[in-house]
Write an enzyme that holds these catalytic residues in place. Structure first.
Site, PDB file in Angstrom:
ATOM      1  CG  HIS A  76      -0.653  -0.334   2.472  1.00 56.33           C
ATOM      2  ND1 HIS A  76      -1.349  -1.204   3.273  1.00 56.33           N
ATOM      3  CD2 HIS A  76       0.383   0.095   3.205  1.00 56.33           C
ATOM      4  CE1 HIS A  76      -0.763  -1.296   4.449  1.00 56.33           C
ATOM      5  NE2 HIS A  76       0.297  -0.511   4.429  1.00 56.33           N
ATOM      6  CG  MET A  79      -5.153  -3.311  19.552  1.00 54.95           C
ATOM      7  SD  MET A  79      -3.765  -3.572  20.687  1.00 54.95           S
ATOM      8  CE  MET A  79      -2.553  -2.474  20.020  1.00 54.95           C
ATOM      9  CG  HIS A 100      -3.740   2.220   3.662  1.00 54.72           C
ATOM     10  ND1 HIS A 100      -4.367   3.376   4.044  1.00 54.72           N
ATOM     11  CD2 HIS A 100      -2.575   2.177   4.365  1.00 54.72           C
ATOM     12  CE1 HIS A 100      -3.625   4.007   4.926  1.00 54.72           C
ATOM     13  NE2 HIS A 100      -2.539   3.308   5.143  1.00 54.72           N
TER      14      HIS A 100
END
Lengths: 147, 479
Positions: free
Chosen positions: B331, B379, B402
């Protein structure tokens, strides 16, 4: 020797930035070195037994500041040596294109990630929002680091 | 002022008409939430997009994806195509410091219920097997400079030839895991020195390795082609070219600034330092950039090997874990591609190539569904798998988003984390974290990021990507 620089970090959503204010250029560059070390580690060491002679030249003071900070990053992150001191000397290179020279006898100590409180890597010092200028009686610089 | 100068041209698409020094219009994609964020940052990233539209040889339009935010020179999420035959330029700032920063997804033959009994041991094994970089007690792969140069020319195939992976891994990598035209001789000795100790390491910042499970499937056919049935255990690896790539960017920004007076154009921002693609400087950068990109492909390949070893270390045999590459994509890069009947150099900085079904560059297995696109979130929540579309090919030079993008600065995130047990909070949500420092966890906490769903839904609704599956993090390894 002039007084130490005042250093403060400022918020940048993606990355980290800092501003340095100092009475003269050597103190300004030394303050920027300390600011970078503070981004890399929570307990930057002092002193050291190793010495490194460093010479840099760049077109203009802003580019010289980035080169200086890239040297600091390289020494710590690749050579595992922390430049703990050795205030740089700066002077015009004497050429017509506005080049400046920096030389310094750096004091180095080995990096100990645990003892020095390693925080994480910095990719580079960037031109993004880079400023270095005389501000009344002082010199002021702003730098954004890509982390 | 930029904010007074854009107009809506689609459900999530906005156009900044050419004005001032702009050579082409600019187009960006944004949800209502992203528009609000753009306003909060005083439209700084749109100003950067306008600057990109001023570069020589740019082909209309200059673009930004829905995860756009303030970057260096280019905005993050920026896409810009340049015509080498029309004085088009290459800009290291349009690629970024972390050349070929990218994402690789592995799918396993395991399902969620098989992960839980070994989860703690696997988290420990992965943390032990994949070095993060400085301060890590784990060792990266050490090569000498001559061997590293061979790897820079060959990319991920070098790793497979040396026993770190399977030939099948390469078939499912963008460009086969090797950008052609790599010229390792264009790298400075310092770039080589920075790369030598870092091969097979994750790095810090937003880089990570996650073990996840598929918890939603939106496109059954595409998910099946990728082996992503509900409950499947996957591994997402996010890293790039490490210090080697950072040094290539630093070196060439300086080199291009020195050469600028000869090129005969003005730069709106020094971080946009650029050189004509056809100039010696431009060609040198493309050779160095390809070498750094190959380092990144090889890096993710080496980490893949370490992941397989970690699974085996907790008793999951290769036959049982069955870990295979779904896809590996960049990316942050610049590639010569065919669009609108011309060969253009497409820069993607924080943007993903998203080629549609039928594109000849896709592996046979994805030819009918389109190129996989991976969009990591944070996360605590989830990441997404998408596929490229024909709309993306026509509207965005075959590009999509992205990631989520940060919402809070690192300092603000750390303030918010003070006094909290972040690891405990994440574990209560079923996410085990292993990290080199608590500071990293604080800086990367879920609240520091925007909800990636908003970005992905914008992409999906704009048609520049199509949702396939959602992945939930279970184990997180941070540098």
């Amino acid at each position: 020797m002039s007084a130490a620089a005042a250093v403060r970090s400022f918020d940048h959503t993606g990355d980290v930035g800092f501003e340095v204010v100092a009475a003269d250029l050597p103190a300004l560059f030394d303050g920027a070195r300390r600011a970078v070390l503070a981004e890399l580690m929570t307990r930057p060491p002092r002193g050291g037994d190793e010495r490194l002679a460093l010479e840099l030249e760049a077109h203009g003071l802003e580019r010289l500041l980035l080169r200086w900070l890239d040297e600091v990053l390289f020494l710590v992150q690749t050579r595992a040596r922390v430049p703990t001191g050795g205030r740089p000397r700066l002077r015009p290179a004497g050429s017509a294109d506005g080049s400046w020279r920096l030389d310094a006898e750096l004091t180095l100590t080995p990096l100990d990630p645990v003892a020095h409180g390693w925080r994480g890597e910095v990719k580079a010092a960037t031109y993004h929002g880079l400023e270095l200028a005389r501000d009344g009686e002082h010199w002021r610089a702003r730098v954004v680091l890509d982390v | 002022m930029v904010h007074e100068g854009f107009e809506r041209i689609g459900r999530h698409a906005y156009r900044i008409p050419r004005h001032g020094a702009m050579r082409v219009d600019a187009v960006f994609y944004a949800s209502a939430a992203v528009l609000e964020m753009l306003e909060q940052e005083a439209f700084a990233s749109l100003s950067q997009l306008v600057n990109v539209a001023c570069l020589p040889g740019i082909v209309e339009p200059a673009l930004a994806m829905p995860d756009l935010h303030w970057g260096y020179g280019f905005p993050i999420g920026g896409v810009a195509a340049f015509d080498p035959a029309d004085g088009g330029v290459v800009s290291p700032g349009g690629v970024g410091y972390d050349i070929n920063c990218g994402v690789r997804l592995l799918a396993s033959g395991l399902v969620e219920e098989e992960l839980e009994p070994v989860a703690d041991a696997l988290a420990d094994a992965l943390f032990a097997a994949v070095p993060s970089g400085i301060g890590s007690r784990r060792q990266a792969l050490r090569l000498d400079a001559a061997e590293l140069r061979r790897l820079l020319a060959e990319g991920a195939p070098w790793m497979v030839e040396h026993g770190f992976g399977e030939p099948d891994d390469l078939e499912r990598c963008e460009s086969g895991g090797c950008l052609m035209g790599a010229d390792p001789e264009q790298l400075s000795p310092r770039a080589i020195e920075r790369g030598l100790p870092q091969l097979g390491s994750l790095g810090s910042g937003n880089h990570f390795l996650e073990v996840q499970t598929v918890d939603e499937v939106y496109d059954a056919a595409a998910a099946e082609a990728m082996g992503l049935a509900p409950g499947t255990v996957t591994v997402l690896i996010h890293t790039g070219s490490r210090g080697l790539g950072h040094q290539v960017c630093t070196d060439f920004v300086e080199r291009f600034l020195d050469a600028l007076p000869r090129f005969g154009f003005e730069l709106p921002d020094r971080q946009l330092a650029a050189a004509p693609v056809a100039s010696p400087e431009g060609r040198a950068y493309l050779g160095a950039m390809a070498a750094a990109a190959n380092f990144a492909f090889a890096n993710r390949q080496r980490i893949t090997h370490a992941v397989r070893e970690a699974f085996e270390a907790v008793g999951l045999t290769p036959r049982r874990h069955g870990l295979r590459v779904v896809y590996d994509l960049a990316h942050n890069n610049a590639k010569l591609e065919h669009h609108r009947g011309r060969e253009l150099l497409v820069h993607r900085k924080g943007a993903t190539r998203a080629f549609p079904p039928g594109h000849p560059e896709l592996p046979e297995v994805y030819r009918s569904v389109g190129q996989p696109v991976f969009v990591p979130g944070d996360m605590g929540r989830y990441s997404y798998v998408l596929v490229g579309t024909e709309t993306a090919m026509q509207a965005t030079f075959g590009s999509s988003c992205h990631g989520a993008g940060r919402r809070l600065s690192r300092h603000r995130a750390k303030k918010l984390a003070r006094g909290r047990d972040l690891l405990g909070e994440l574990e209560a949500q079923g996410v085990r974290v292993r990290a080199s420092s608590r500071a990293t966890v604080a800086e990367e906490m879920p609240e520091a990021y925007k909800d990636v769903t908003d970005v992905v839904d914008t992409v999906h609704e704009a048609g520049i990507g199509r949702k396939v599956a959602r992945l939930r993090p279970r184990l997180v390894i941070k540098g």
